[in-house]
Design a protein around this motif. Structure first.
Motif, PDB file in Angstrom:
ATOM      1  N   SER A  56     -53.165  42.283  42.416  1.00 49.05           N
ATOM      2  CA  SER A  56     -52.918  40.890  42.758  1.00 49.05           C
ATOM      3  C   SER A  56     -52.085  40.422  43.782  1.00 49.05           C
ATOM      4  N   TRP A  57     -51.119  41.460  44.222  1.00 47.92           N
ATOM      5  CA  TRP A  57     -50.222  41.439  45.047  1.00 47.92           C
ATOM      6  C   TRP A  57     -50.680  41.474  46.666  1.00 47.92           C
ATOM      7  N   ALA A  58     -50.283  40.334  47.346  1.00 46.56           N
ATOM      8  CA  ALA A  58     -50.641  40.133  48.706  1.00 46.56           C
ATOM      9  C   ALA A  58     -50.127  41.578  49.472  1.00 46.56           C
ATOM     10  N   PRO A  59     -51.083  41.955  50.544  1.00 51.37           N
ATOM     11  CA  PRO A  59     -50.504  43.304  51.218  1.00 51.37           C
ATOM     12  C   PRO A  59     -49.044  43.317  51.701  1.00 51.37           C
ATOM     13  N   GLU A  60     -48.584  42.300  52.341  1.00 52.46           N
ATOM     14  CA  GLU A  60     -47.062  42.421  52.741  1.00 52.46           C
ATOM     15  C   GLU A  60     -46.195  42.541  51.511  1.00 52.46           C
ATOM     16  N   GLN A  61     -46.488  42.145  50.461  1.00 51.83           N
ATOM     17  CA  GLN A  61     -45.769  42.095  49.337  1.00 51.83           C
ATOM     18  C   GLN A  61     -45.519  43.656  48.486  1.00 51.83           C
ATOM     19  N   VAL A  62     -46.938  44.317  48.978  1.00 50.15           N
ATOM     20  CA  VAL A  62     -47.222  45.668  48.472  1.00 50.15           C
ATOM     21  C   VAL A  62     -46.272  46.372  49.370  1.00 50.15           C
ATOM     22  N   VAL A  63     -46.329  46.214  50.695  1.00 54.24           N
ATOM     23  CA  VAL A  63     -45.344  47.150  51.661  1.00 54.24           C
ATOM     24  C   VAL A  63     -44.002  46.983  51.399  1.00 54.24           C
ATOM     25  N   ALA A  64     -43.447  45.493  51.014  1.00 58.85           N
ATOM     26  CA  ALA A  64     -41.995  45.227  50.985  1.00 58.85           C
ATOM     27  C   ALA A  64     -41.619  46.104  49.468  1.00 58.85           C
ATOM     28  N   ARG A  65     -42.377  45.903  48.691  1.00 60.24           N
ATOM     29  CA  ARG A  65     -41.992  46.802  47.288  1.00 60.24           C
ATOM     30  C   ARG A  65     -42.123  47.949  47.464  1.00 60.24           C
ATOM     31  N   ALA A  66     -43.034  48.743  48.128  1.00 57.32           N
ATOM     32  CA  ALA A  66     -43.150  50.064  48.233  1.00 57.32           C
ATOM     33  C   ALA A  66     -41.784  50.740  49.099  1.00 57.32           C
ATOM     34  N   GLU A  67     -41.496  49.974  50.254  1.00 53.36           N
ATOM     35  CA  GLU A  67     -40.468  50.283  50.923  1.00 53.36           C
ATOM     36  C   GLU A  67     -38.983  50.242  50.237  1.00 53.36           C
ATOM     37  N   ALA A  68     -38.851  49.151  49.350  1.00 52.10           N
ATOM     38  CA  ALA A  68     -37.680  49.095  48.827  1.00 52.10           C
ATOM     39  C   ALA A  68     -37.747  50.091  47.529  1.00 52.10           C
ATOM     40  N   ALA A  69     -38.700  50.542  47.220  1.00 51.21           N
ATOM     41  CA  ALA A  69     -38.563  51.750  46.190  1.00 51.21           C
ATOM     42  C   ALA A  69     -38.586  53.224  46.779  1.00 51.21           C
ATOM     43  N   GLY A  70     -38.577  53.322  48.108  1.00 52.52           N
ATOM     44  CA  GLY A  70     -38.435  54.469  49.044  1.00 52.52           C
ATOM     45  C   GLY A  70     -39.731  55.312  49.057  1.00 52.52           C
ATOM     46  N   ILE A  71     -40.861  54.364  49.162  1.00 51.38           N
ATOM     47  CA  ILE A  71     -42.380  55.055  49.147  1.00 51.38           C
ATOM     48  C   ILE A  71     -42.869  54.480  50.516  1.00 51.38           C
ATOM     49  N   ARG A  72     -43.328  55.674  51.187  1.00 55.68           N
ATOM     50  CA  ARG A  72     -43.892  55.140  52.599  1.00 55.68           C
ATOM     51  C   ARG A  72     -45.163  54.452  52.564  1.00 55.68           C
ATOM     52  N   ALA A  73     -45.215  53.268  53.244  1.00 58.99           N
ATOM     53  CA  ALA A  73     -46.336  52.452  53.165  1.00 58.99           C
ATOM     54  C   ALA A  73     -46.876  52.418  54.709  1.00 58.99           C
ATOM     55  N   VAL A  74     -48.173  52.489  54.578  1.00 59.42           N
ATOM     56  CA  VAL A  74     -48.883  52.734  56.011  1.00 59.42           C
ATOM     57  C   VAL A  74     -49.832  51.402  56.061  1.00 59.42           C
ATOM     58  N   PRO A  75     -49.841  50.589  56.904  1.00 56.67           N
ATOM     59  CA  PRO A  75     -50.725  49.449  57.051  1.00 56.67           C
ATOM     60  C   PRO A  75     -52.164  49.751  57.609  1.00 56.67           C
TER      61      PRO A  75
END
Length: 416
Positions: A56-75
């Motif tokens: 239910s998270w927006a894609p931009e929010q998924v990216v932001a949360r992943a990067e904050a947790a040190g997880i690589r996010a690829v759009p």
């Protein structure tokens, strides 16, 4: 199937990387769930290769949360709500809940949302719309569990409406039926596919070939191909099969099983189409096959039929002239034909034995090296040019006809 179905004990579900995703996105009133193939295959006892999730998270929010947790996010498909999280070298596709606001049967404009029911209802088949929550419990919003149990491939809601959203779903229906279905196809689905068959011409060739090839990889695509023919879909996407037919598919599958052959989608295609090189060039160009696929198809069509009584020495000459690959394809299909006739034609047993012998020879064949080169002719006073090429070709033909026994000296002596 019980409504308390669970995938909690599956190895793929217990991986630490997946647990990290649940911990990351199951917060602040929002949620993430596994969806689609992983859940479907687990419940059917089939291998799981990919783990996709919905959130239910927006894609931009998924990216932001992943990067904050040190997880690589690829759009990877962020315009359609898909972000790939890479953990321990493995990618997990996370797609935001959505529905199609506009579609022309090929492309859709999506709107993101937070309603799991709407997200489930926009998917194609009930068996693909099952979710698994963080505790592994399966969440069924569209009747997918019952269809898993009966191995029914059924469109969600109105079949015509689902197909109109993307006409590729006609081919996807038969592909999923070939891999996961049992018994007769769902009547509503079959009728809707038949009604939409003329729309298949609007699809890109690459998408059509991808679906056909994936269907042909099924353990037994025979029933799906039969219903594709009955509904008129097969002749729309593979008109070359219309007069040639799919009657060889059943015997081919039986031979694959008996002789432990790996399913080969290209060989299965060859069983359905005429061995006409010009038509195969047209087919491969129309479906935009890869160069390797097109080359194999055309060379198979150009290769001669190998009689089961052909001497091994004569077979070796054919192998040299046409290559092992095309002749292996020819011989395998001849063997399938012979095996299919053994119960009614006693001579077919002898034919099958001959083809089996030829197949073993062709599979183990190594191309001999022609012992004469241009430098050898130059040393004999022959100048480079067309004359040399003709001499080399004539010597090579003589060498082949000797069953590759003439050595360099004997061949060069013939030039004097």
């Amino acid at each position: 199937m019980s409504s308390d179905a669970s995938v909690a004990h599956e190895d793929w579900f217990q991986q630490e990387a997946l647990a990290r995703i649940f911990a990351l996105l199951n917060q602040d009133g929002e949620e993430v769930r596994v969806v689609g193939g992983a859940v479907r295959n687990s419940l059917m006892g089939l291998p799981v290769t990919d783990t996709d999730l919905a959130t239910s998270w927006a894609p931009e929010q998924v990216v932001a949360r992943a990067e904050a947790a040190g997880i690589r996010a690829v759009p990877t498909g962020i315009d359609h709500g898909t972000v790939t999280l890479v953990i321990d070298g493995r990618g997990f596709e996370i797609t935001t809940l959505r529905h199609d606001a506009e579609t022309d049967g090929r492309r859709a404009k999506v709107v993101f949302g937070s309603d799991w029911q709407i997200d489930a209802e926009r998917r194609d088949f009930t068996i693909n719309a099952l979710y698994a929550g963080q505790d592994g419990s399966v969440i069924d919003l569209v009747g997918g569990l019952e269809d898993i149990e009966s191995r029914t491939v059924r469109f969600i809601g109105d079949a015509d409406a689902r197909i109109a959203e993307d006409y590729l779903r006609v081919l996807r229906y038969f592909r999923f039926y070939g891999h996961y279905g049992a018994g007769r196809p769902d009547a509503a689905a079959l009728k809707a596919c038949a009604r939409a068959r003329d729309k298949l011409g609007t699809l890109s060739s690459e998408r059509v070939w991808k679906e056909l090839k994936t269907l042909l990889k099924a353990q037994d695509p025979g029933r799906a191909l039969l219903w594709m023919r009955q509904s008129g879909v097969l002749s729309k996407v593979l008109p070359e099969s219309e007069k040639w037919g799919i009657d060889s598919i059943g015997p081919l599958i039986a031979t694959e099983t008996a002789l432990d052959w790996e399913p080969d989608p290209m060989l299965r295609l060859m069983a359905m189409v005429p061995p006409d090189a010009d038509r195969m060039r047209g087919l491969s160009a129309r479906l935009k096959m890869s160069r390797v696929e097109a080359d194999r198809l055309v060379k198979w069509a150009e290769a001669p039929v190998v009689a089961p009584t052909l001497a091994i020495t004569a077979l070796d000459r054919l192998l040299y002239r046409h290559g092992a690959g095309p002749l292996v394809d020819r011989i395998r299909l001849s063997l399938v034909s012979a095996r299919s006739r053994t119960e009614t034609d006693p001579s077919a047993l002898t034919e099958a034995a001959g083809h089996s012998r030829h197949l073993a020879r062709a599979r183990g064949w190594e191309r001999p090296v022609f012992p004469v080169a241009g430098a050898d002719l130059i040393a004999r006073g022959i100048n480079p040019g067309p004359q040399m090429g003709a001499r080399l070709a004539a010597l090579e033909e003589r060498w082949v006809e000797s069953n590759f026994t003439l050595d360099k000296s004997a061949l060069l002596d013939a030039t004097d």
